[in-house]
Enzyme design. Structure first.
Site, PDB file in Angstrom:
ATOM      1  N   HIS A   1      42.784  57.844  -2.109  1.00 39.43           N
ATOM      2  CA  HIS A   1      43.954  57.829  -2.993  1.00 39.43           C
ATOM      3  C   HIS A   1      43.573  57.056  -4.262  1.00 39.43           C
ATOM      4  O   HIS A   1      42.811  56.082  -4.181  1.00 39.43           O
ATOM      5  CB  HIS A   1      45.127  57.060  -2.347  1.00 39.43           C
TER       6      HIS A   1
ATOM      7  N   CYS B   1      49.854  50.173  -1.088  1.00 41.69           N
ATOM      8  CA  CYS B   1      50.318  51.268  -0.233  1.00 41.69           C
ATOM      9  C   CYS B   1      51.681  50.948   0.389  1.00 41.69           C
ATOM     10  O   CYS B   1      52.463  51.859   0.656  1.00 41.69           O
ATOM     11  CB  CYS B   1      49.327  51.527   0.895  1.00 41.69           C
TER      12      CYS B   1
HETATM   13  N1  ARG Z   1      47.175  56.200   6.858  1.00 44.14           N
HETATM   14  C1  ARG Z   1      47.714  56.501   5.580  1.00 44.14           C
HETATM   15  C2  ARG Z   1      47.123  57.811   5.072  1.00 44.14           C
HETATM   16  O1  ARG Z   1      45.956  58.022   5.263  1.00 44.14           O
HETATM   17  C3  ARG Z   1      47.454  55.408   4.604  1.00 44.14           C
HETATM   18  C4  ARG Z   1      48.123  55.612   3.288  1.00 44.14           C
HETATM   19  C5  ARG Z   1      47.787  54.535   2.304  1.00 44.14           C
HETATM   20  N2  ARG Z   1      48.616  54.606   1.192  1.00 44.14           N
HETATM   21  C6  ARG Z   1      48.206  54.546  -0.076  1.00 44.14           C
HETATM   22  N3  ARG Z   1      49.101  54.487  -0.999  1.00 44.14           N
HETATM   23  N4  ARG Z   1      46.926  54.563  -0.390  1.00 44.14           N
HETATM   24  O2  ARG Z   1      47.808  58.626   4.519  1.00 44.14           O
END
Ligand code: ARG
Length: 284
Positions: A181, A277
């Site tokens: 991300h 996150c």
């Molecule tokens: N386990 C989640 C996923 O892989 C973690 C999300 C993390 N969020 C972020 N904004 N980077 O989607």
């Protein structure tokens, strides 16, 4: 072409002012790692749920102590990643672009966010056509909407966001699966200016060149701090909440007049997330 007087860092430091923020968070009541959709997630590794909750509460309490507002989203039992509220929607100028998740495991989270915004008086809400993981991949600076792609959000979501928000979108290609991300590799430090920090290694050569061109004064993070999730930080314009193990960022932040606020979100890192996150910003 703008000509700017380059200020000394010491001069800038006295001018940093926090502005009150409104955040949406979701307690990790049902947090678990039962599937793996990013390299940080190992379902074989046990999660200490009590500890996860305490760490999350510390972050919430820190925001409150700094004078920010924290709104809460009700956690749902079958959505273990719901604690990562940043992925549910992007709110700019009170306009809400709901997420559409890339993985079926998280699909239902979008409806929970949609319901929250409807119940809280928002009227300009868009349910997207294209996959976007909200603030996971969108970052707001004063001039741009920075938008990550490569692992989760579809490139098509970038034009959808540009049309909806009326802000120029800068598409950035993520190339390292650990930084799946945008918010794992880039953080907006001052959204009233165009001040960011980022880890170049997470981006394609072309995107690195774009970042260098648009943000020549950015704070450049090293591989070690990036691997500690140090870029997954939240800034209120002065205080920068970031993972406590990203120690290499503390001094460079201080030199720029920011106040690093180390947080321990170690249990949530087992899900591939940290400070940012867990925090969706509700921009007025
Ligand atoms: N386990 C989640 C996923 O892989 C973690 C999300 C993390 N969020 C972020 N904004 N980077 O989607």
């Amino acid at each position: 072409m703008r000509t700017a007087v380059r200020e000394e860092p010491s001069l800038r430091s006295s001018q940093r002012v926090a502005s009150p923020r409104r955040y949406l968070m979701c307690p990790p009541t049902h947090f678990q790692v039962t599937y793996s959709i990013n390299p940080w997630m190992d379902p074989a590794k046990p999660v200490d749920l009590r500890l996860a909750l305490t760490q999350w509460e510390d972050l919430r309490d820190r925001y409150l102590a700094l004078g920010h507002t924290v709104e809460l989203l009700d956690p749902e039992p079958d959505l273990p990643d719901m604690v990562f509220a940043a992925n549910g929607a992007t709110v700019v100028d009170g306009r809400v672009l709901i997420a559409r998740f890339a993985h079926p495991e998280r699909t239902a989270e979008a409806a929970a966010h949609l319901a929250w915004f409807r119940a809280h008086g928002y009227t300009e809400i868009r349910e997207p056509v294209h996959v976007n993981e909200a603030e996971g991949d969108f970052a707001v600076t004063s001039s741009y909407l920075l938008a990550g792609r490569g692992f989760r959000s579809s490139p098509l979501s970038h034009s959808e966001a540009q049309e909806f928000f009326g802000r120029p979108v800068i598409g950035l290609d993520l190339v390292d699966p650990r930084y799946y991300h945008l918010d794992t590799a880039l953080c907006v430090l001052d959204d009233a200016a165009d001040e960011i920090m980022y880890y170049p290694g997470a981006f394609s050569p072309g995107s690195r060149a774009v970042l260098a061109r648009l943000f020549p004064d950015a704070l450049i993070a090293g591989a070690e701090d990036a691997a500690e999730f140090g870029l997954n930080a939240v800034s209120d314009g002065r205080n920068v909440m970031l993972p406590q193990t990203a120690t290499g960022l503390f001094e460079p932040l201080r030199e720029r007049g920011f106040e690093p606020v180390p947080m321990d979100l170690g249990e949530l890192l087992k899900g591939g997330g940290s400070v940012k996150c867990c925090t969706q910003e509700l921009r007025p």
